[in-house]
Design a protein around this motif. Structure first.
Motif, PDB file in Angstrom:
ATOM      1  N   GLU A   1       3.546   6.011  -1.906  1.00  0.00           N
ATOM      2  CA  GLU A   1       4.674   6.925  -1.679  1.00  0.00           C
ATOM      3  C   GLU A   1       5.668   6.960  -2.836  1.00  0.00           C
ATOM      4  O   GLU A   1       6.167   8.017  -3.181  1.00  0.00           O
ATOM      5  CB  GLU A   1       5.425   6.517  -0.397  1.00  0.00           C
ATOM      6  CG  GLU A   1       4.617   6.728   0.870  1.00  0.00           C
ATOM      7  CD  GLU A   1       5.336   6.210   2.113  1.00  0.00           C
ATOM      8  OE1 GLU A   1       6.575   6.184   2.134  1.00  0.00           O
ATOM      9  OE2 GLU A   1       4.634   5.803   3.064  1.00  0.00           O
ATOM     10  N   VAL A   2       5.976   5.786  -3.384  1.00  0.00           N
ATOM     11  CA  VAL A   2       7.001   5.747  -4.439  1.00  0.00           C
ATOM     12  C   VAL A   2       6.362   5.919  -5.815  1.00  0.00           C
ATOM     13  O   VAL A   2       6.780   6.763  -6.605  1.00  0.00           O
ATOM     14  CB  VAL A   2       7.820   4.430  -4.374  1.00  0.00           C
ATOM     15  CG1 VAL A   2       8.833   4.354  -5.501  1.00  0.00           C
ATOM     16  CG2 VAL A   2       8.507   4.300  -3.019  1.00  0.00           C
ATOM     17  N   LYS A   3       5.312   5.146  -6.094  1.00  0.00           N
ATOM     18  CA  LYS A   3       4.683   5.211  -7.422  1.00  0.00           C
ATOM     19  C   LYS A   3       3.627   6.322  -7.505  1.00  0.00           C
ATOM     20  O   LYS A   3       3.240   6.739  -8.584  1.00  0.00           O
ATOM     21  CB  LYS A   3       4.038   3.857  -7.771  1.00  0.00           C
ATOM     22  CG  LYS A   3       4.966   2.665  -7.746  1.00  0.00           C
ATOM     23  CD  LYS A   3       6.109   2.776  -8.733  1.00  0.00           C
ATOM     24  CE  LYS A   3       5.625   2.656 -10.175  1.00  0.00           C
ATOM     25  NZ  LYS A   3       6.730   2.590 -11.129  1.00  0.00           N
ATOM     26  N   GLN A   4       3.144   6.757  -6.355  1.00  0.00           N
ATOM     27  CA  GLN A   4       2.093   7.785  -6.268  1.00  0.00           C
ATOM     28  C   GLN A   4       0.857   7.420  -7.102  1.00  0.00           C
ATOM     29  O   GLN A   4       0.302   8.253  -7.804  1.00  0.00           O
ATOM     30  CB  GLN A   4       2.668   9.139  -6.670  1.00  0.00           C
ATOM     31  CG  GLN A   4       3.824   9.482  -5.764  1.00  0.00           C
ATOM     32  CD  GLN A   4       4.303  10.906  -5.855  1.00  0.00           C
ATOM     33  OE1 GLN A   4       4.098  11.561  -6.854  1.00  0.00           O
ATOM     34  NE2 GLN A   4       4.946  11.360  -4.814  1.00  0.00           N
TER      35      GLN A   4
ATOM     36  N   VAL B   1       0.843  -1.199   0.000  1.00  0.00           N
ATOM     37  CA  VAL B   1       0.000   0.000   0.000  1.00  0.00           C
ATOM     38  C   VAL B   1       0.878   1.247   0.000  1.00  0.00           C
ATOM     39  O   VAL B   1       0.689   2.180  -0.783  1.00  0.00           O
ATOM     40  CB  VAL B   1      -0.923   0.005   1.250  1.00  0.00           C
ATOM     41  CG1 VAL B   1      -1.737   1.281   1.323  1.00  0.00           C
ATOM     42  CG2 VAL B   1      -1.834  -1.214   1.251  1.00  0.00           C
ATOM     43  N   ARG B   2       1.885   1.231   0.860  1.00  0.00           N
ATOM     44  CA  ARG B   2       2.730   2.422   1.007  1.00  0.00           C
ATOM     45  C   ARG B   2       3.663   2.611  -0.189  1.00  0.00           C
ATOM     46  O   ARG B   2       3.915   3.725  -0.618  1.00  0.00           O
ATOM     47  CB  ARG B   2       3.529   2.335   2.320  1.00  0.00           C
ATOM     48  CG  ARG B   2       2.606   2.476   3.543  1.00  0.00           C
ATOM     49  CD  ARG B   2       3.352   2.372   4.841  1.00  0.00           C
ATOM     50  NE  ARG B   2       3.846   1.043   5.086  1.00  0.00           N
ATOM     51  CZ  ARG B   2       5.086   0.757   5.456  1.00  0.00           C
ATOM     52  NH1 ARG B   2       5.968   1.713   5.617  1.00  0.00           N
ATOM     53  NH2 ARG B   2       5.447  -0.491   5.675  1.00  0.00           N
ATOM     54  N   TYR B   3       4.163   1.499  -0.747  1.00  0.00           N
ATOM     55  CA  TYR B   3       5.040   1.628  -1.917  1.00  0.00           C
ATOM     56  C   TYR B   3       4.258   2.249  -3.082  1.00  0.00           C
ATOM     57  O   TYR B   3       4.732   3.161  -3.753  1.00  0.00           O
ATOM     58  CB  TYR B   3       5.603   0.261  -2.318  1.00  0.00           C
ATOM     59  CG  TYR B   3       6.571   0.348  -3.472  1.00  0.00           C
ATOM     60  CD1 TYR B   3       7.916   0.665  -3.253  1.00  0.00           C
ATOM     61  CD2 TYR B   3       6.139   0.148  -4.784  1.00  0.00           C
ATOM     62  CE1 TYR B   3       8.794   0.775  -4.322  1.00  0.00           C
ATOM     63  CE2 TYR B   3       7.024   0.256  -5.844  1.00  0.00           C
ATOM     64  CZ  TYR B   3       8.351   0.565  -5.605  1.00  0.00           C
ATOM     65  OH  TYR B   3       9.218   0.687  -6.663  1.00  0.00           O
TER      66      TYR B   3
ATOM     67  N   LEU C   1      -8.138   1.132 -11.272  1.00  0.00           N
ATOM     68  CA  LEU C   1      -6.766   1.669 -11.303  1.00  0.00           C
ATOM     69  C   LEU C   1      -5.776   0.569 -11.662  1.00  0.00           C
ATOM     70  O   LEU C   1      -4.836   0.776 -12.426  1.00  0.00           O
ATOM     71  CB  LEU C   1      -6.389   2.270  -9.946  1.00  0.00           C
ATOM     72  CG  LEU C   1      -7.153   3.521  -9.520  1.00  0.00           C
ATOM     73  CD1 LEU C   1      -6.691   3.975  -8.139  1.00  0.00           C
ATOM     74  CD2 LEU C   1      -6.937   4.641 -10.518  1.00  0.00           C
ATOM     75  N   ALA C   2      -5.997  -0.630 -11.101  1.00  0.00           N
ATOM     76  CA  ALA C   2      -5.088  -1.748 -11.375  1.00  0.00           C
ATOM     77  C   ALA C   2      -5.046  -2.076 -12.863  1.00  0.00           C
ATOM     78  O   ALA C   2      -3.991  -2.362 -13.423  1.00  0.00           O
ATOM     79  CB  ALA C   2      -5.517  -2.981 -10.574  1.00  0.00           C
TER      80      ALA C   2
END
Ligand code: SF4
Ligand code: FES
Length: 204
Positions: A137-140, A132-134, A161-162
């Motif tokens: 935070e990283v891919k936004q 969830v966080r990756y 979205l997927a």
């Protein structure tokens, strides 16, 4: 940022102000186990496997090393009877979700955790939140989210979205300490993507 000297497992360790105990320990090659921590992501403090004893001004408390900031003269014990008992209990609880995870099996062996102590859970997501966080935070992209509450809480892909974002990414897959993430993705793919394709075709 000024230098700070603290003591970890009887060793004097130099750290910079603002570092966490986990970062200071790592800089001195002292291992603290983690499950929900990843250097690419903001500290989360979800799993508590990194619990250590921190003694300051004569008082000892149990803290999450991935969140707790270093301070001058702090005394840290990364292994003790109490710390090991807590880690064992956390692992036994998480093993009810993911008894076959290689990472969990390795940790269970180290801490003598019994995979059968708690009844098996139907979900093998251990709620580390790495996926969830990756994605956030990283891919936004925020394609993955936590759903439900209490014992039913787990992660889910947002199908719309997927369908747009995941097919050429899947960078979160190797982060998952269990196989739940891949399973959830393939389920989303099987259940939702054909529908989405049909809907798109119908609208065209
Ligand atoms: S699916 Fe995997 S990475 Fe995501 S929260 Fe669950 S255990 Fe962690
Ligand atoms: S690694 Fe610190 S709480 Fe999970």
């Amino acid at each position: 940022m000024s230098d700070i000297t603290l003591n970890i497992d009887g060793r004097e360790v130099k750290a910079k102000e603002g570092m966490t105990v986990l970062e200071a320990a790592k800089s001195a090659d002292i291992h603290i186990p983690t499950l929900c921590h990843n250097e690419m992501l903001e500290p989360y403090g979800g799993c508590r496997l990194c619990t250590v004893e921190a003694e300051t001004r004569g008082r000892t408390k149990l803290v999450a090393a991935c969140l707790f900031p270093v301070e001058a003269d702090l005394i840290v014990r990364t292994r003790s009877e109490t710390v090991d008992k807590i880690r064992k209990l956390i692992l036994e609880f998480l093993l009810a979700h993911a008894p076959d995870s290689e990472k969990m099996k390795e940790l269970a062996k180290e801490y003598g955790a019994d995979k059968d102590r708690f009844p098996k859970s139907s979900s093998f997501c251990i709620l580390c939140g790495l996926c969830v966080r990756y994605c956030a935070e990283v891919k936004q992209k925020n394609v993955i989210a936590f759903v439900d509450h209490g014992a039913k809480r787990e992660i889910n892909f947002i199908p719309e979205l997927a369908a747009q974002e995941c097919w050429d990414c899947k960078e979160c897959f190797p982060l998952c300490p269990t196989s739940y993430l891949q399973a959830a993705y393939h389920l989303t793919h099987a259940l939702a993507f054909p529908t989405l394709k049909l809907e798109t075709a119908a609208k065209a």
